[in-house]
Design an enzyme around this catalytic site. Sequence first.
Site, PDB file in Angstrom:
ATOM      1  CG  ASP A 150      -2.766   4.958   1.611  1.00  0.00           C
ATOM      2  OD1 ASP A 150      -3.520   5.269   0.667  1.00  0.00           O
ATOM      3  OD2 ASP A 150      -1.777   4.223   1.456  1.00  0.00           O
ATOM      4  CG  ASP A 172      -5.236   7.046  -1.675  1.00  0.00           C
ATOM      5  OD1 ASP A 172      -4.439   7.897  -1.232  1.00  0.00           O
ATOM      6  OD2 ASP A 172      -4.906   5.860  -1.869  1.00  0.00           O
ATOM      7  CB  SER A 220      -4.797   1.887  -0.431  1.00  0.00           C
ATOM      8  OG  SER A 220      -4.512   2.851  -1.409  1.00  0.00           O
ATOM      9  CG  ASP A 256      -0.673   5.570  -1.600  1.00  0.00           C
ATOM     10  OD1 ASP A 256      -1.886   5.830  -1.766  1.00  0.00           O
ATOM     11  OD2 ASP A 256      -0.215   4.414  -1.691  1.00  0.00           O
TER      12      ASP A 256
END
Length: 462
Positions: free
Chosen positions: A253, A251, A109, A255
Amino acid sequence: MGASEAPLMLSVSGMRGWVGQSLTPEVVARYGAAFGSWLKESLKSETKHPHVVIGRDSRPSGEMFENAATAGLTSVGCKVTKIGIASTPGVAIMGKHLQADGGVVVTASHNPIIWNGFKALRHDGVAPPADQAAIIIQRFQENDVQYVGVDELQPVSINHSAAEVHVEKVLEHVDIDAIKKAGLHAVVDSVHGAGGLEAKLLLDKLNVKITHLYAEPTGIFPHIPEPTKENLSELASVVKEVNADIGFAQDPDADRLAVIDNNGKYIGEEYTLALCAKHVLSNGDATAANLSTSRMLDDIAAAAGAKVYRSAVGEANVASVMKDQDAIVGGEGNGGIIWSKVIHVRDSLVGMALLCEMLAHQNTTLDKIAESIPAYSIVKDKINLELGMADKIKPTMLEVFHDQRIDTQDGVRVDWPDKWVHARTSNTEPIMRIIAEAKNEKEAIDLINQVRDALGFNRYPE
């Protein structure tokens, strides 16, 4: 720091560690085998060979760990579909699209490039809740896996349609014509992560002009990848320079989504959920957020005649409450927006689409819309964990704040009529987080310092 000292975080958010130290291909393969064995046990009446979709963010270590996770999953008899670089919500949606039994995202992440991780998903795209995550972790720690012989090994397939599938799913639920007619201009910082392609596909289909920063998925982050104010000065400058309507920061990833207004002002991750909720909530609706999310959501819900439910921190916890309460929108104050019409997973593309739709429908500027939301000051503090610190938080805060309203479902949150403070250990980093919200920054920092004083730490640096 040696390998024995490097952190390996195991929690409801999955597994994260330092590449080449606490996180190696052997560790990832073993976790993959543990997750696959748990899936087989959970689905033993339905299938002997669970189908798992696996994707990864763009980190240089991602392909190595994707292969390791695939090896672990196939070693226990799972059938694997590799989709390559994809956002976390993209993997989740692709899993549902292919009617898979589970999913894996190789990602850390917002953590720096030294980190990577393994995030497990169920068939519904949601991470296993705390009780199920604990079983997977126990299997990993005890190496409780059931390897199969050659006659039960399943093929590995490849599918590269995740971006298109993700975008089409989001577009099913927004007013495409209104957004196209609005002629919006957005600046997007994809931080060389997994979300650049998906963001461009979405905005192109909505006829939103895009000025795209760091779109290529190289995994070499141009700045600290967490989408907080201090890391987004360039994005804010470009929004102002090109006279854009809005700025979006993903960010790695994709999400999470932070927002810059039309004046180049960082209005923050907290406003992502608040603005989306303001746009979609109606009388009788429900919404959900974690204990560390701004009470702006409570004010917005009250004005709409909706109800707010709170959960422990962690996407899986928020998603569980959303499902239990049939909430239409929810998320976290870190820029994570969950829209149940799409999937019960945080999704930056959902945030982009809803905010573009809001601008199109209201025919005004983002700064004016943000100003209409009752404002609070929220301060987010973090302290490196030391031995025994986690065990001190709850008893110390219960003693110090015993005369206030307290919630202990995730660390300790203390509430007053017009302010709150929440102290907890992180699921994803070896740190303690202290988050406070009040009418102004001075009051919020005072709450932070009350916790720091109680736990024996230096005062918050001003």
